[in-house]
Write a protein that holds these residues in place. Structure first.
Motif, PDB file in Angstrom:
ATOM      1  N   THR A   1       2.492  25.631-118.392  1.00 60.24           N
ATOM      2  CA  THR A   1       3.758  25.378-117.696  1.00 60.24           C
ATOM      3  C   THR A   1       4.063  26.515-116.725  1.00 60.24           C
ATOM      4  O   THR A   1       4.457  26.277-115.580  1.00 60.24           O
ATOM      5  CB  THR A   1       4.914  25.230-118.708  1.00 60.24           C
ATOM      6  OG1 THR A   1       4.577  24.175-119.610  1.00 60.24           O
ATOM      7  CG2 THR A   1       6.220  24.926-118.027  1.00 60.24           C
TER       8      THR A   1
ATOM      9  N   THR B   1      -0.796  14.359-113.219  1.00 59.54           N
ATOM     10  CA  THR B   1      -1.239  14.775-114.544  1.00 59.54           C
ATOM     11  C   THR B   1      -2.564  14.081-114.822  1.00 59.54           C
ATOM     12  O   THR B   1      -2.643  12.858-114.793  1.00 59.54           O
ATOM     13  CB  THR B   1      -0.179  14.411-115.615  1.00 59.54           C
ATOM     14  OG1 THR B   1       0.987  15.216-115.398  1.00 59.54           O
ATOM     15  CG2 THR B   1      -0.710  14.678-117.008  1.00 59.54           C
TER      16      THR B   1
ATOM     17  N   THR C   1       0.093  13.857-122.059  1.00 61.65           N
ATOM     18  CA  THR C   1       0.224  14.415-123.396  1.00 61.65           C
ATOM     19  C   THR C   1       0.281  13.322-124.459  1.00 61.65           C
ATOM     20  O   THR C   1       0.038  13.573-125.636  1.00 61.65           O
ATOM     21  CB  THR C   1       1.485  15.307-123.470  1.00 61.65           C
ATOM     22  OG1 THR C   1       1.469  16.020-124.689  1.00 61.65           O
ATOM     23  CG2 THR C   1       2.774  14.504-123.405  1.00 61.65           C
TER      24      THR C   1
ATOM     25  N   ASP D   1      -2.345  18.825-112.931  1.00 64.93           N
ATOM     26  CA  ASP D   1      -2.055  19.324-114.276  1.00 64.93           C
ATOM     27  C   ASP D   1      -3.236  18.920-115.168  1.00 64.93           C
ATOM     28  O   ASP D   1      -3.360  17.771-115.568  1.00 64.93           O
ATOM     29  CB  ASP D   1      -0.739  18.707-114.759  1.00 64.93           C
ATOM     30  CG  ASP D   1      -0.387  19.088-116.194  1.00 64.93           C
ATOM     31  OD1 ASP D   1      -1.286  19.519-116.944  1.00 64.93           O
ATOM     32  OD2 ASP D   1       0.787  18.926-116.574  1.00 64.93           O
TER      33      ASP D   1
ATOM     34  N   CYS E   1      -3.973  20.229-118.109  1.00 62.46           N
ATOM     35  CA  CYS E   1      -3.695  20.845-119.400  1.00 62.46           C
ATOM     36  C   CYS E   1      -4.479  20.202-120.543  1.00 62.46           C
ATOM     37  O   CYS E   1      -5.027  20.896-121.400  1.00 62.46           O
ATOM     38  CB  CYS E   1      -2.205  20.734-119.667  1.00 62.46           C
ATOM     39  SG  CYS E   1      -1.649  21.912-120.861  1.00 62.46           S
TER      40      CYS E   1
ATOM     41  N   THR F   1      -4.033  25.090-119.988  1.00 65.27           N
ATOM     42  CA  THR F   1      -3.584  25.936-121.079  1.00 65.27           C
ATOM     43  C   THR F   1      -4.781  26.399-121.897  1.00 65.27           C
ATOM     44  O   THR F   1      -5.855  25.781-121.859  1.00 65.27           O
ATOM     45  CB  THR F   1      -2.567  25.179-121.961  1.00 65.27           C
ATOM     46  OG1 THR F   1      -1.772  26.126-122.683  1.00 65.27           O
ATOM     47  CG2 THR F   1      -3.248  24.255-122.964  1.00 65.27           C
TER      48      THR F   1
ATOM     49  N   ARG G   1      -4.722  26.952-125.422  1.00 66.02           N
ATOM     50  CA  ARG G   1      -4.738  26.630-126.856  1.00 66.02           C
ATOM     51  C   ARG G   1      -5.168  25.209-127.178  1.00 66.02           C
ATOM     52  O   ARG G   1      -5.389  24.896-128.339  1.00 66.02           O
ATOM     53  CB  ARG G   1      -3.349  26.868-127.444  1.00 66.02           C
ATOM     54  CG  ARG G   1      -2.356  25.791-127.027  1.00 66.02           C
ATOM     55  CD  ARG G   1      -0.983  25.978-127.640  1.00 66.02           C
ATOM     56  NE  ARG G   1      -0.108  24.863-127.295  1.00 66.02           N
ATOM     57  CZ  ARG G   1       0.540  24.752-126.152  1.00 66.02           C
ATOM     58  NH1 ARG G   1       0.437  25.694-125.230  1.00 66.02           N
ATOM     59  NH2 ARG G   1       1.310  23.699-125.911  1.00 66.02           N
TER      60      ARG G   1
HETATM   61  C1  PLP Z   1       0.875  20.601-123.218  1.00 63.95           C
HETATM   62  C2  PLP Z   1       1.012  20.126-121.812  1.00 63.95           C
HETATM   63  C3  PLP Z   1       1.562  20.960-120.828  1.00 63.95           C
HETATM   64  C4  PLP Z   1       2.215  22.279-121.152  1.00 63.95           C
HETATM   65  O1  PLP Z   1       1.329  23.244-121.588  1.00 63.95           O
HETATM   66  P1  PLP Z   1       1.922  24.645-122.111  1.00 63.95           P
HETATM   67  O2  PLP Z   1       0.758  25.532-122.269  1.00 63.95           O
HETATM   68  O3  PLP Z   1       2.618  24.325-123.397  1.00 63.95           O
HETATM   69  O4  PLP Z   1       2.886  25.116-121.099  1.00 63.95           O
HETATM   70  C5  PLP Z   1       1.547  20.517-119.531  1.00 63.95           C
HETATM   71  N1  PLP Z   1       1.029  19.322-119.202  1.00 63.95           N
HETATM   72  C6  PLP Z   1       0.504  18.482-120.123  1.00 63.95           C
HETATM   73  C7  PLP Z   1      -0.055  17.179-119.683  1.00 63.95           C
HETATM   74  C8  PLP Z   1       0.486  18.858-121.459  1.00 63.95           C
HETATM   75  O5  PLP Z   1      -0.015  18.032-122.382  1.00 63.95           O
END
Ligand code: PLP
Length: 396
Positions: free
Chosen positions: A91, A164, A168, A193, A195, A216, A218
């Motif tokens: 984020t 995205t 998520t 994004d 992530c 990210t 983790r």
């Molecule tokens: C988890 C997630 C984020 C945020 O990641 P953080 O490391 O918690 O800030 C952003 N975009 C998507 C699609 C996610 O699943």
């Protein structure tokens, strides 16, 4: 192909190097994956070094290791090390990119139905501040962003396409490369994004054609919490104005003058968690060691298997959409709230998570879903674990 991707992967080694496998059946990899031993070791070793000789002194000793984090990230994304900023979450990475774009009144932002809640909140904030229009490109029949509709929406006022890659809340993989072609043809900024896709599939910024990408540590990369990365295409650096600067991002060269760093580290802050950053570098090297192609092969195959097993269970409805589906498996159980499903599975040592409307409001509202169960597989999961999950669901 499905069977071979499962069979050829050295899952024994993967599990031996994942201490958490002894304790839990972990299907919350889209939340945070279990860290592998090398990540744990390098992170803890640096903390111990800090305790033994001092934080600044430990940092000085770790200079090369820290630099290696950038080269690892550059290898992961197919870019230059100078195009990487390491920050403390996806984020924060995304925000540093988004809030640095010099929007003008009347600019349009095109985004997708699957957009992440934090990103959308930022659109709304800047839309009010700069009088921008935020438009959600509709999905096609498969449930991914409609590339033809995106094409139709392009005009000279479009300043940003913000996508995205993997949401998520389900297994959808948006067609990032096709979107990139449109962005490049139109000469429009493209922010991805990544992530949920980072660490579970190959990502090449040149192939995708994005200008900015956030991820990210983790989640599928299996790094420590509190780590994230931003990629910024080098040619773009001087077009963007970081929303905040400090004496790491810039140098105070005269009383009334500063100069920004010449690389993407102008999006970082001076202070950070050195141990976590080192752990992130180890996690990236570890993922590259397995190979992102093989990781994707096994993750997709396991997720397919989970979906077909779930489809056989009475009262379970699968909630994944999209032409390409990855390791995130979404479902609901008739008459049992997702939080209840999660709790009952947890009682049997099985980790899943719940995804709620505010995380992906446009998608959830369009599909009439309030919340769902998310079971996200990684390569260290096994077919037996999938069976345990399904057996447990039957008794739920
Ligand atoms: C988890 C997630 C984020 C945020 O990641 P953080 O490391 O918690 O800030 C952003 N975009 C998507 C699609 C996610 O699943």
């Amino acid at each position: 192909m499905t069977a071979s991707a499962i069979d050829t992967f050295d899952v024994e080694t993967a599990r031996r190097e994942t201490p958490g496998c002894d304790n839990v059946v972990h299907f919350n990899n889209a939340g945070a994956s279990l860290m592998p031993t090398p990540v744990l070791d390098s992170t803890i070793a640096h903390l111990k070094l800090e305790a033994r000789i001092g934080g600044y002194e430990a940092a000085a000793e770790a200079t090369e290791t820290i630099e290696a984090v950038y080269t690892a990230a550059a290898r992961l994304l197919g870019c230059a090390a100078g195009e990487i900023a390491v920050v403390d979450s996806a984020t924060r990475a995304w925000d540093m990119a988004f809030y640095s774009i010099p929007f003008r009144s009347g600019d349009r932002i095109l985004t997708s139905e699957a957009e992440y809640g934090s990103n959308f909140i930022a659109y709304l904030q800047l839309a009010a501040r700069h009088d921008l229009e935020v438009e959600v490109v509709p999905n096609d029949e498969s449930g991914q962003i409609s590339v033809p509709r995106l094409c139709d929406l392009i005009d000279e006022r479009v300043r940003l396409i913000s996508l995205t890659h993997v949401p998520t809340n389900c297994g959808l993989v948006n067609p990032a490369v096709e979107v990139g072609k449109i962005a490049r043809e139109a000469g429009v900024l493209y922010l991805l994004d990544a992530c949920q896709s980072a660490g579970q599939m190959p990502l090449d910024v040149a192939e995708i054609g994005c200008d900015l990408l956030s991820l990210t540590g983790r989640k599928y990369l299996r790094g420590p919490r509190g780590t994230g990365l931003l990629y910024v295409r080098h040619d773009l650096l001087d077009e963007l104005s970081p929303p905040m600067l400090d004496l790491h991002a810039a140098t105070w060269i005269a009383r009334d003058e500063y100069r920004m760093r010449p690389d993407a580290r102008r999006f970082e802050s001076w202070e950070y968690n050195y141990a976590a950053k080192i752990g992130l570098g180890t996690a990236i090297d570890y993922a590259l060691g397995w190979g992102l192609d093989s990781i994707r092969g096994r993750v997709y195959a396991l997720a397919d298997q989970l979906r077909s097993r779930l489809a056989e269970l009475p009262g379970v409805t699968l909630r994944d959409v999209g032409a390409e589906r990855c390791g995130i498996v979404a479902f609901t159980v008739d008459g049992v709230a997702p939080a209840e499903v999660k709790e009952r599975l947890a009682a049997r040592g099985i980790n899943v998570s719940v995804s709620r409307a505010p995380s992906t409001r446009v998608d959830m509202e369009n599909r009439g879903i309030d919340e769902l169960v998310r079971a996200s597989v990684h390569y260290y999961n096994t077919e037996q674990e999938i069976e345990s999950l399904c057996d447990a669901l039957v008794s739920v």
